[in-house]
Scaffold this motif. Structure first.
Motif, PDB file in Angstrom:
ATOM      1  N   PRO A  37       0.771  -1.195  -0.026  1.00 56.20           N
ATOM      2  CA  PRO A  37       0.128   0.140   0.101  1.00 56.20           C
ATOM      3  C   PRO A  37       0.729   1.362   0.000  1.00 56.20           C
ATOM      4  N   GLY A  38       1.855   1.416   0.821  1.00 52.02           N
ATOM      5  CA  GLY A  38       2.352   2.593   0.962  1.00 52.02           C
ATOM      6  C   GLY A  38       4.123   2.725   1.403  1.00 52.02           C
ATOM      7  N   VAL A  39       4.724   3.762   1.489  1.00 54.20           N
ATOM      8  CA  VAL A  39       5.980   3.742   1.700  1.00 54.20           C
ATOM      9  C   VAL A  39       6.511   3.039   3.035  1.00 54.20           C
ATOM     10  N   LYS A  40       5.716   2.972   4.060  1.00 45.93           N
ATOM     11  CA  LYS A  40       6.106   2.280   5.451  1.00 45.93           C
ATOM     12  C   LYS A  40       6.055   0.873   5.213  1.00 45.93           C
ATOM     13  N   ASP A  41       5.266   0.445   4.251  1.00 43.52           N
ATOM     14  CA  ASP A  41       5.404  -1.020   3.974  1.00 43.52           C
ATOM     15  C   ASP A  41       6.469  -1.476   3.301  1.00 43.52           C
ATOM     16  N   LEU A  42       7.219  -0.609   2.494  1.00 39.37           N
ATOM     17  CA  LEU A  42       8.113  -0.902   1.702  1.00 39.37           C
ATOM     18  C   LEU A  42       9.495  -2.026   2.310  1.00 39.37           C
ATOM     19  N   PRO A  43      10.081  -1.494   3.712  1.00 37.34           N
ATOM     20  CA  PRO A  43      11.143  -2.378   4.362  1.00 37.34           C
ATOM     21  C   PRO A  43      10.684  -3.600   4.494  1.00 37.34           C
ATOM     22  N   VAL A  44       9.406  -4.068   4.936  1.00 32.76           N
ATOM     23  CA  VAL A  44       9.038  -5.473   4.948  1.00 32.76           C
ATOM     24  C   VAL A  44       9.010  -6.181   3.589  1.00 32.76           C
ATOM     25  N   ALA A  45       8.593  -5.459   2.568  1.00 30.26           N
ATOM     26  CA  ALA A  45       8.546  -6.048   1.051  1.00 30.26           C
ATOM     27  C   ALA A  45       9.878  -6.424   0.618  1.00 30.26           C
ATOM     28  N   CYS A  46      10.858  -5.478   0.610  1.00 38.50           N
ATOM     29  CA  CYS A  46      12.207  -5.761   0.566  1.00 38.50           C
ATOM     30  C   CYS A  46      12.724  -7.049   1.380  1.00 38.50           C
ATOM     31  N   LYS A  47      12.656  -7.027   2.425  1.00 39.29           N
ATOM     32  CA  LYS A  47      12.994  -8.075   3.559  1.00 39.29           C
ATOM     33  C   LYS A  47      12.306  -9.307   2.714  1.00 39.29           C
ATOM     34  N   LEU A  49      11.356  -9.830  -0.218  1.00 31.36           N
ATOM     35  CA  LEU A  49      11.985 -10.129  -1.617  1.00 31.36           C
ATOM     36  C   LEU A  49      13.647 -10.808  -1.407  1.00 31.36           C
ATOM     37  N   PHE A  50      14.033 -10.293  -0.366  1.00 33.43           N
ATOM     38  CA  PHE A  50      15.444 -11.037  -0.267  1.00 33.43           C
ATOM     39  C   PHE A  50      15.444 -12.189   0.380  1.00 33.43           C
ATOM     40  N   GLU A  51      14.512 -12.584   1.342  1.00 31.76           N
ATOM     41  CA  GLU A  51      14.445 -13.739   2.004  1.00 31.76           C
ATOM     42  C   GLU A  51      13.636 -14.911   1.290  1.00 31.76           C
ATOM     43  N   GLU A  52      12.230 -14.486   1.038  1.00 31.24           N
ATOM     44  CA  GLU A  52      11.403 -15.500   0.169  1.00 31.24           C
ATOM     45  C   GLU A  52      11.577 -15.690  -1.132  1.00 31.24           C
ATOM     46  N   TYR A  53      12.158 -14.644  -1.988  1.00 27.42           N
ATOM     47  CA  TYR A  53      11.980 -14.473  -3.280  1.00 27.42           C
ATOM     48  C   TYR A  53      13.703 -14.680  -3.619  1.00 27.42           C
ATOM     49  N   ARG A  54      14.678 -14.711  -2.729  1.00 27.07           N
ATOM     50  CA  ARG A  54      15.987 -14.740  -2.938  1.00 27.07           C
ATOM     51  C   ARG A  54      16.593 -13.806  -3.910  1.00 27.07           C
ATOM     52  N   CYS A  55      16.179 -12.688  -3.772  1.00 19.71           N
ATOM     53  CA  CYS A  55      16.711 -11.433  -4.596  1.00 19.71           C
ATOM     54  C   CYS A  55      18.075 -10.939  -4.246  1.00 19.71           C
ATOM     55  N   ASP A  56      19.019 -10.579  -5.147  1.00 13.71           N
ATOM     56  CA  ASP A  56      20.232 -10.213  -4.567  1.00 13.71           C
ATOM     57  C   ASP A  56      20.261  -8.707  -4.220  1.00 13.71           C
ATOM     58  N   ILE A  57      19.365  -7.908  -4.882  1.00  9.92           N
ATOM     59  CA  ILE A  57      19.211  -6.295  -4.737  1.00  9.92           C
ATOM     60  C   ILE A  57      17.982  -6.149  -4.786  1.00  9.92           C
ATOM     61  N   CYS A  58      17.401  -4.832  -4.390  1.00  8.35           N
ATOM     62  CA  CYS A  58      15.959  -4.502  -4.346  1.00  8.35           C
ATOM     63  C   CYS A  58      15.899  -2.929  -4.775  1.00  8.35           C
ATOM     64  N   MET A  59      14.929  -2.562  -5.773  1.00  9.35           N
ATOM     65  CA  MET A  59      14.569  -1.129  -5.577  1.00  9.35           C
ATOM     66  C   MET A  59      13.379  -0.858  -4.892  1.00  9.35           C
ATOM     67  N   LEU A  81      14.382   0.949   5.605  1.00 11.53           N
ATOM     68  CA  LEU A  81      14.997   0.511   4.459  1.00 11.53           C
ATOM     69  C   LEU A  81      16.560   0.388   4.825  1.00 11.53           C
ATOM     70  N   ILE A  82      17.083   1.192   5.418  1.00 12.38           N
ATOM     71  CA  ILE A  82      18.291   1.225   5.912  1.00 12.38           C
ATOM     72  C   ILE A  82      18.735  -0.088   6.907  1.00 12.38           C
ATOM     73  N   ALA A  83      17.749  -0.093   7.740  1.00 13.09           N
ATOM     74  CA  ALA A  83      17.735  -1.413   8.559  1.00 13.09           C
ATOM     75  C   ALA A  83      17.772  -2.613   7.958  1.00 13.09           C
ATOM     76  N   CYS A  84      16.911  -2.758   7.087  1.00 19.47           N
ATOM     77  CA  CYS A  84      16.734  -3.926   6.146  1.00 19.47           C
ATOM     78  C   CYS A  84      18.135  -4.350   5.336  1.00 19.47           C
ATOM     79  N   GLN A  85      18.668  -2.930   4.888  1.00 18.21           N
ATOM     80  CA  GLN A  85      19.927  -3.231   4.146  1.00 18.21           C
ATOM     81  C   GLN A  85      21.034  -4.121   5.326  1.00 18.21           C
ATOM     82  N   LEU A  86      20.978  -3.457   6.267  1.00 14.10           N
ATOM     83  CA  LEU A  86      22.109  -4.003   7.242  1.00 14.10           C
ATOM     84  C   LEU A  86      21.768  -5.193   7.899  1.00 14.10           C
ATOM     85  N   MET A  87      20.374  -5.541   8.189  1.00 12.31           N
ATOM     86  CA  MET A  87      20.052  -6.790   8.325  1.00 12.31           C
ATOM     87  C   MET A  87      20.497  -7.913   7.331  1.00 12.31           C
ATOM     88  N   THR A  88      20.235  -7.536   6.274  1.00  8.82           N
ATOM     89  CA  THR A  88      20.458  -8.627   5.040  1.00  8.82           C
ATOM     90  C   THR A  88      21.783  -8.483   4.106  1.00  8.82           C
TER      91      THR A  88
END
Length: 152
Positions: A37-47, A49-59, A81-88
């Motif tokens: 839905p919105g920008v605050k949902d993007l961090p979990v979406a990226c996480k 994408l990394f963990e469940e979809y095995r992406c190497d990089i995200c936009m 998003l910064i936290a997600c980058q550091l976690m992954t």
């Protein structure tokens, strides 16, 4: 390589479509898209994408509104998003276009497309080690004109 595209329904332009189109022009990578839905949902979406979809990089593509509360939400999303980058230990290229960056809807649509496409090229460059080093200190901007180097 697999690239994740996280975008939002709140955006007034289909930024995900521009990103996918530009990525396909420059590479034959696999692309996964996850819309929220919105920008605050993007961090979990990226996480995801990394963990469940095995992406190497995200936009992470979003279009916050032009009010102060929208700036706060964008800041919170950026922090996530910064936290997600550091976690992954993976890059997330944040592509936000604030509604108050443009004078009208036509300019807003143009800016969203330009910024998204230019950042999609940055994603490809990040996948090719050493490519961005050649551009270090050149004042690159995405969307509007580049600032250029301060050194003459």
């Amino acid at each position: 390589m697999k690239i994740g595209i996280a975008d939002t329904t709140f955006a007034r332009v289909n930024m995900g479509r521009f990103a996918i189109d530009e990525l396909k022009k420059h590479s034959s990578v696999t692309i996964e898209r996850y819309t929220v839905p919105g920008v605050k949902d993007l961090p979990v979406a990226c996480k995801k994408l990394f963990e469940e979809y095995r992406c190497d990089i995200c936009m992470a593509l979003g279009m916050p509104g032009g009010k102060e509360k929208d700036r706060m939400c964008a800041h919170e999303a950026s922090t996530g998003l910064i936290a997600c980058q550091l976690m992954t230990n993976r890059h997330i290229i944040e592509v936000f276009v604030h509604e108050d960056e443009a004078a009208d809807d036509a300019e807003l649509a143009w800016l969203a497309e330009q910024r998204t496409r230019e950042h999609a090229v940055n994603v490809i460059k990040l996948m090719r080690p050493g490519t961005l080093e050649r551009e270090a200190g050149t004042g690159q901007r995405q969307g509007f004109s580049d600032a250029g180097s301060a050194r003459q």
